[in-house]
Design a protein around this motif. Structure first.
Motif, mmCIF file in Angstrom:
data_model
loop_
_atom_site.group_PDB
_atom_site.id
_atom_site.type_symbol
_atom_site.label_atom_id
_atom_site.label_comp_id
_atom_site.label_asym_id
_atom_site.label_seq_id
_atom_site.Cartn_x
_atom_site.Cartn_y
_atom_site.Cartn_z
ATOM 1 N N ARG A 69 0.709 -1.087 0.035
ATOM 2 C CA ARG A 69 0.017 -0.022 0.000
ATOM 3 C C ARG A 69 0.845 1.275 -0.052
ATOM 4 N N CYS A 70 0.390 2.128 -0.833
ATOM 5 C CA CYS A 70 1.214 3.396 -0.905
ATOM 6 C C CYS A 70 0.252 4.851 -1.257
ATOM 7 N N THR A 74 2.848 4.281 -5.887
ATOM 8 C CA THR A 74 2.934 2.678 -5.907
ATOM 9 C C THR A 74 4.397 2.248 -5.439
ATOM 10 N N MET A 75 4.257 1.525 -4.549
ATOM 11 C CA MET A 75 5.123 0.872 -3.556
ATOM 12 C C MET A 75 5.317 -0.760 -3.873
ATOM 13 N N PRO A 173 2.933 -1.961 4.067
ATOM 14 C CA PRO A 173 4.472 -2.225 3.956
ATOM 15 C C PRO A 173 5.048 -3.058 4.997
ATOM 16 N N LEU A 195 6.943 5.929 -5.823
ATOM 17 C CA LEU A 195 6.195 6.376 -4.378
ATOM 18 C C LEU A 195 5.752 7.805 -4.547
ATOM 19 N N ARG A 206 11.005 8.714 4.355
ATOM 20 C CA ARG A 206 10.009 7.359 4.106
ATOM 21 C C ARG A 206 11.214 6.000 4.058
ATOM 22 N N LEU A 210 10.823 3.016 6.474
ATOM 23 C CA LEU A 210 10.778 1.603 6.038
ATOM 24 C C LEU A 210 11.905 0.594 6.648
#
Length: 289
Positions: A69-70, A74-75, A173, A195, A206, A210
């Motif tokens: 999910r992002c 888009t991740m 994530p 992203l 970010r 992560l």
């Protein structure tokens, strides 16, 4: 003599156009020493690819590419050196595979409502027996003369905001990263530009977030990265003590502009990157040689 690699490659097990064994054969023909098969949300092609690698003399690194999910972008998270016999990983990937299966007929229905009469049966034929995904629908659109290229199909119909776009389930994530680590894989953020973060600082923050959730590396070298992006991602990887990887994102005929193992930064994709990945994995998971 330099040994060249490609750590982001797709086959018909997801949305590539060539079977896993043929992808490995092409890697050998292209002079690669090692390649990672990283199909979307599946490890179904890995056994075939590893067996082909043993025959061809190419080291095949078992991998996967998981959509996470992002909001606003888009991740994709690559898992390199995953234990693809791990039943828990396969069970969780099955959730994503089912989400993709559920979405495809919805996309077809939207296209049909736009007076574009492509069928699910034809899209499945185009897929060659693997997972059906948007690139296969794009090829059906191109085959029918509704678009001139796969890129145009995405831009007009299939991307987020497109006329026939349908969202699908993605893990958050933290869960995607945990899935990879539980399979003793190395989690790597693929093509960070997708992203859609507005600044280098936002990306750095970010990445820090992560990393706290388990991220181990960044895909610095990529077929669509500009020299400026590449330099930024390398700088951030070094600052944050993240592993450096890279790959072409080869999809065969579904991305005809991308050649396996051939990209502007290919000369930087050498086996030393694989050695660093292996060393990290040994330390992190306390594995013996």
């Amino acid at each position: 003599m330099k040994k060249y690699i490609d750590l982001h490659v797709h086959s018909t097990a997801s949305d590539g156009s060539f079977p896993p064994a043929e992808v490995v054969r092409q890697a050998k023909a292209g002079g690669l020493t090692a390649m990672a098969l990283t199909d979307h949300d599946t490890v179904d092609g890995l056994a075939e690819a590893v067996a082909a690698g043993a025959r061809e003399g190419v080291e095949v690194i078992p991998g996967v590419e998981i959509s996470a999910r992002c909001p606003g972008g888009t991740m994709h998270i690559l898992g390199l050196f995953v234990d693809y016999h791990n039943g828990l990983l396969d069970a969780r990937l099955a959730v994503l595979k089912q989400a993709r299966i559920d979405r495809n007929p919805q996309i077809i229905a939207k296209l049909n409502a736009l007076n574009i009469p492509i069928t699910m049966a034809r899209v499945e034929e185009i897929s060659g027996g693997g997972q059906v995904g948007r690139p296969h629908i794009a090829r059906a659109l191109m085959e029918g003369g509704y678009v001139k290229s796969i890129q145009q199909a995405f831009d007009t119909f299939l991307r987020m905001g497109g006329k026939a776009y349908v969202s699908k389930f993605r893990f958050p994530p933290d869960q995607a990263l945990t899935m990879i680590r539980e399979a003793k894989g190395i989690p790597v953020l693929a093509h960070p530009f997708t992203l859609n973060l507005g600044s280098a600082l936002a990306l750095k923050n970010r990445l820090i977030e992560l990393k706290g959730l388990g991220l181990a590396g960044v895909e610095v070298y990529y077929s669509e990265h500009t020299p400026e992006q590449e330099a930024l991602y390398l700088k951030l990887a070094r600052e944050l003590d993240l592993l450096v990887t890279g790959g072409s994102d080869f999809h065969g005929l579904n991305k005809p502009e991308i050649t396996l193992g051939s990209m502007p930064s290919q000369k930087k994709l050498t086996y030393e990157l694989v050695e660093a990945l292996k060393a990290w994995r040994r330390r992190e998971f306390q594995l013996s040689d």
